[in-house]
Design a protein around this motif. Structure first.
Motif, PDB file in Angstrom:
ATOM      1  N   UNK A 126     -13.387  23.162  10.844  1.00 39.21           N
ATOM      2  CA  UNK A 126     -13.970  22.724   9.580  1.00 39.21           C
ATOM      3  C   UNK A 126     -14.121  21.205   9.604  1.00 39.21           C
ATOM      4  N   UNK A 127     -15.050  20.654   8.835  1.00 41.92           N
ATOM      5  CA  UNK A 127     -15.247  19.202   8.840  1.00 41.92           C
ATOM      6  C   UNK A 127     -13.970  18.402   8.648  1.00 41.92           C
ATOM      7  N   UNK A 163     -31.856  12.363  16.837  1.00 43.45           N
ATOM      8  CA  UNK A 163     -30.837  13.311  17.282  1.00 43.45           C
ATOM      9  C   UNK A 163     -29.534  12.607  17.605  1.00 43.45           C
ATOM     10  N   UNK A 164     -29.635  11.397  18.115  1.00 45.37           N
ATOM     11  CA  UNK A 164     -28.423  10.610  18.379  1.00 45.37           C
ATOM     12  C   UNK A 164     -27.706  10.296  17.058  1.00 45.37           C
ATOM     13  N   UNK A 165     -28.492   9.988  16.023  1.00 45.20           N
ATOM     14  CA  UNK A 165     -27.894   9.739  14.715  1.00 45.20           C
ATOM     15  C   UNK A 165     -27.183  10.991  14.202  1.00 45.20           C
ATOM     16  N   UNK A 166     -27.830  12.119  14.388  1.00 47.17           N
ATOM     17  CA  UNK A 166     -27.226  13.384  13.950  1.00 47.17           C
ATOM     18  C   UNK A 166     -25.957  13.663  14.742  1.00 47.17           C
ATOM     19  N   UNK A 167     -26.002  13.439  16.043  1.00 48.24           N
ATOM     20  CA  UNK A 167     -24.829  13.664  16.889  1.00 48.24           C
ATOM     21  C   UNK A 167     -23.668  12.782  16.438  1.00 48.24           C
ATOM     22  N   UNK A 178     -23.910  17.540   4.591  1.00 45.20           N
ATOM     23  CA  UNK A 178     -23.545  16.129   4.492  1.00 45.20           C
ATOM     24  C   UNK A 178     -24.450  15.263   5.365  1.00 45.20           C
ATOM     25  N   UNK A 179     -24.824  15.792   6.534  1.00 48.70           N
ATOM     26  CA  UNK A 179     -25.745  15.070   7.415  1.00 48.70           C
ATOM     27  C   UNK A 179     -27.094  14.895   6.724  1.00 48.70           C
ATOM     28  N   UNK A 187     -31.565  20.132   4.513  1.00 45.65           N
ATOM     29  CA  UNK A 187     -30.523  20.819   5.275  1.00 45.65           C
ATOM     30  C   UNK A 187     -31.145  21.576   6.442  1.00 45.65           C
ATOM     31  N   UNK A 188     -32.309  22.169   6.229  1.00 44.28           N
ATOM     32  CA  UNK A 188     -32.986  22.897   7.299  1.00 44.28           C
ATOM     33  C   UNK A 188     -33.321  21.971   8.466  1.00 44.28           C
ATOM     34  N   UNK A 189     -33.755  20.751   8.148  1.00 40.10           N
ATOM     35  CA  UNK A 189     -34.068  19.785   9.203  1.00 40.10           C
ATOM     36  C   UNK A 189     -32.802  19.372   9.943  1.00 40.10           C
ATOM     37  N   UNK A 190     -31.726  19.193   9.202  1.00 40.84           N
ATOM     38  CA  UNK A 190     -30.450  18.841   9.838  1.00 40.84           C
ATOM     39  C   UNK A 190     -30.016  19.944  10.789  1.00 40.84           C
TER      40      UNK A 190
END
Length: 224
Positions: A126-127, A163-167, A178-179, A187-190
């Motif tokens: 979990x987060x 993608x690096x930001x998401x990682x 949260x991302x 949320x779908x894009x995340x």
């Protein structure tokens, strides 16, 4: 039916889990092992969906057992059995390919739920737990299981800036929701970005993305 192998050097622990699982309609215990070597052998022979693996066992421990299991073809998922708070081997278990952690003092329903989550291909991190793991790992001078694999480092060359930001945010323990809020995207894009990271980095689950983010230096250690 989710097929489970129990690996623990304490027969009473295995017996308790076996009784718990026997009362469910969707889980069954197909084998038991007393150490990591036996667990790896049973995983190869029986091909269970999940191996519930204790970390600390005599002879071949749970980390090495996990490494052997996840190195095989069509590997079973491994759910580590740990005390967590005082276990020094959590990082090594994750690097070996474990999909999550089953804490020994969890409620019975949570234990069953954990097995189902891992069997479904998700990570039982979990987060809030991820943040705790990262805080713990960040204070260690070097990874317990060696440097980031060369293949993952090369794969990062194909990762876009977004993608690096998401990682990075995954590494900080943020959920997809949260991302999305952090980057002002849906949320779908995340979820789509995370899915592409799974593919590009050949990550088994979110846990491996967290480790990759940490070892690439994308997650700043606390206090630095």
């Amino acid at each position: 039916m989710i097929r489970v192998v129990l690996a623990d050097d304490q027969p009473l622990v295995r017996a308790g889990l076996r009784v718990l699982i026997s009362d469910t309609e969707d889980l069954e215990v197909v084998g038991e092992a007393g150490n990591g070597a036996e667990a790896a052998r049973l995983a190869d022979e029986l091909r269970p969906d999940v191996v519930v693996m204790d970390i600390r066992m005599p002879g071949v421990d749970g980390i090495e057992g996990t490494r052997r299991i996840t190195a095989g073809e069509g590997p079973s998922k491994v759910l580590m059995l740990t005390t967590f708070d005082d276990d020094d081997y959590v990082y090594g278990a994750l690097r070996a390919g474990a999909s999550g952690f089953l804490v020994k003092d969890m409620a019975l329903e949570e234990i069953l739920g954990a097995i189902r989550v891992v069997a479904a291909g998700d990570a039982l991190i979990a987060p809030s737990v991820t943040r705790r793991l990262i805080a713990d790992f960040a204070g260690r001078p070097e990874p317990a299981a060696g440097p980031l694999p060369a293949a993952a480092a090369r794969a990062m060359e194909q990762v876009t800036e977004r993608e690096r930001e998401v990682l990075t945010l995954v590494g900080r323990g943020l959920s997809n929701g949260e991302i999305a809020a952090e980057l002002f995207i849906s949320v779908a894009t995340a979820k789509a970005h995370v899915a592409r990271l799974f593919s590009k980095l050949e990550a088994r689950d979110r846990v491996q993305l967290v480790i990759t983010a940490y070892e690439l230096g994308l997650v700043a250690p606390p206090g630095r």
